[in-house]
Design a protein around this motif. Sequence first.
Motif, PDB file in Angstrom:
ATOM      1  N   HIS A  86      -6.910 -11.435  -6.875  1.00 33.09           N
ATOM      2  CA  HIS A  86      -6.851  -9.999  -7.152  1.00 33.09           C
ATOM      3  C   HIS A  86      -8.019  -9.607  -8.065  1.00 33.09           C
ATOM      4  O   HIS A  86      -8.695  -8.584  -7.835  1.00 33.09           O
ATOM      5  N   GLU A 117       0.751  -3.402  -4.241  1.00 32.08           N
ATOM      6  CA  GLU A 117      -0.028  -4.548  -4.710  1.00 32.08           C
ATOM      7  C   GLU A 117      -0.421  -4.387  -6.176  1.00 32.08           C
ATOM      8  O   GLU A 117      -0.517  -5.367  -6.918  1.00 32.08           O
ATOM      9  N   ILE A 147      -6.772  -1.899  -2.066  1.00 35.77           N
ATOM     10  CA  ILE A 147      -5.471  -2.476  -2.372  1.00 35.77           C
ATOM     11  C   ILE A 147      -4.407  -1.705  -1.609  1.00 35.77           C
ATOM     12  O   ILE A 147      -4.530  -0.497  -1.372  1.00 35.77           O
ATOM     13  N   LYS A 204      -3.191 -13.758  -8.710  1.00 37.41           N
ATOM     14  CA  LYS A 204      -3.870 -13.017  -9.780  1.00 37.41           C
ATOM     15  C   LYS A 204      -5.372 -13.273  -9.755  1.00 37.41           C
ATOM     16  O   LYS A 204      -6.180 -12.361  -9.962  1.00 37.41           O
ATOM     17  N   ASN A 211      -7.193  -8.153  -0.003  1.00 40.08           N
ATOM     18  CA  ASN A 211      -6.338  -9.334   0.085  1.00 40.08           C
ATOM     19  C   ASN A 211      -5.091  -9.052   0.913  1.00 40.08           C
ATOM     20  O   ASN A 211      -4.427  -9.989   1.376  1.00 40.08           O
TER      21      ASN A 211
END
Length: 465
Positions: free
Chosen positions: A405, A421, A417, A402, A377
């Motif tokens: 994630h 993060e 990640i 969230k 992300n």
Amino acid sequence: MDRKFEWGAEQVAPGRWSFALWSPDAEKVEAEVDGRRVAMPAGPDGWHIGEAEAKAGDTYRLIVDGRAIPDPASRAQAGDVHAASVLVDPSFDFSPWDGRPWEESVIFELHIGLFTPEGTFASAAKRLPDLAALGVTVIEVMPVGQFPGSRGWGYDGVLPWAPHPSYGTPEDFRAFVDAAHQAGISVILDVVYNHFGPDGAWIGQVTPSFFDPEIKTPWGAAIAFDQPAVRRFFIGNALHWLQEYNLDGFRFDAVDQIRDKIEPEFLVELAQAIRGGGFDRPIHLTTEDNRNIIRLHDPDAGLYDGEWNDDYHHCIHVLLTGETYDYYASFGPSPFDDLCLSLECGYVEQGQPRPPQKTGRGERSCDLPWHAFVNFNQNHDQTGNRAKGERLLALADPDAVKVVHALLLLGPFIPLIFMGEESGETAPFQFFADFEGELAEATRKGRYAEFPGVKEFPDPISKDT
């Protein structure tokens, strides 16, 4: 005793070192070791090789047609990128390590200089147990090859065999890798084989044949990968990191900018050399490639394990932020549908028409295994190449962040990640460099020019100031 690698300085017997430089354009090459000149006579195919009595820790320079330069394959520097090089003992007592299979990778990307307040290998090593407890199984270290100044991203390195002294010594880097292994974490290194930085790339001054002026890249003339000695520079560099630092693999930066004119293409030869290296642990090879091609990652080819999947990031980013400028434009019309396609096939852009693109990009990827894609992300590029370096959490609804994630971590792809993060960090991560004078000014203006019309600059400064 034979040399392990063709480039640079190596100990070939107790107290005796060999120095090698490929420079077909040079008439006279010498090594100056602690003030003593050693002849490096010209041999076949443009190689200059000489030997001298020396010891680890001694400093040296190469004298090429009267010009003193650091060794382009320097294993360490006594100072900045223009200083003398240092002879490095490659030995280290590594702990036993069997490695980890690629399929269980959970990657954590970090910058050594920013991961801790001290910004060193030694201080970063102390944080490794925390990452292991978090569930991280692979650390991806942003480039550590020496670059100009004391701080920078690392993607403008000019001495790719030498760890930057701001982070510590070669011994410190080896100890960092060993500490990671003791924590059960693999370490892959981000390396830049597509260009050299603008300051301190002496290789271009003394070996013009290293570059091909007929092929252009965003950073100038392309590296001449049709030259066997050039290929051996980078293949040797990769093997050196694996053999002497016990690393577990690489992320190869922007391989779409590696251009060559012969077969097998360099990327194939590079992977074959690594796969044939006889390593007793899994070696993980990943690429960043804007072309969305599949041949390098076909499991039957046995070359590369994973590809950074920008398409997945773009779907998530457009869906959560609504931004559709620049390379996000083709993801603007249907980001949710694109996300569904990415979850099915990895790539979104598989050669089909994607307005406003004038031509299709990519190849059908649905037959590749899920673990052939490294999804994220955020990463250093997608934050640092923003005008203000905002992280996703500063741009989107926290609850939505969230959700994506969780999607990243629970999906079947290899998750990556970016440091910070994991804890909801909102501090910006911007491009930074330690250039001075005219180069600093040119870099500042060049970076500004990369963001024409971006809404983040409502009151832009003049490009001429």
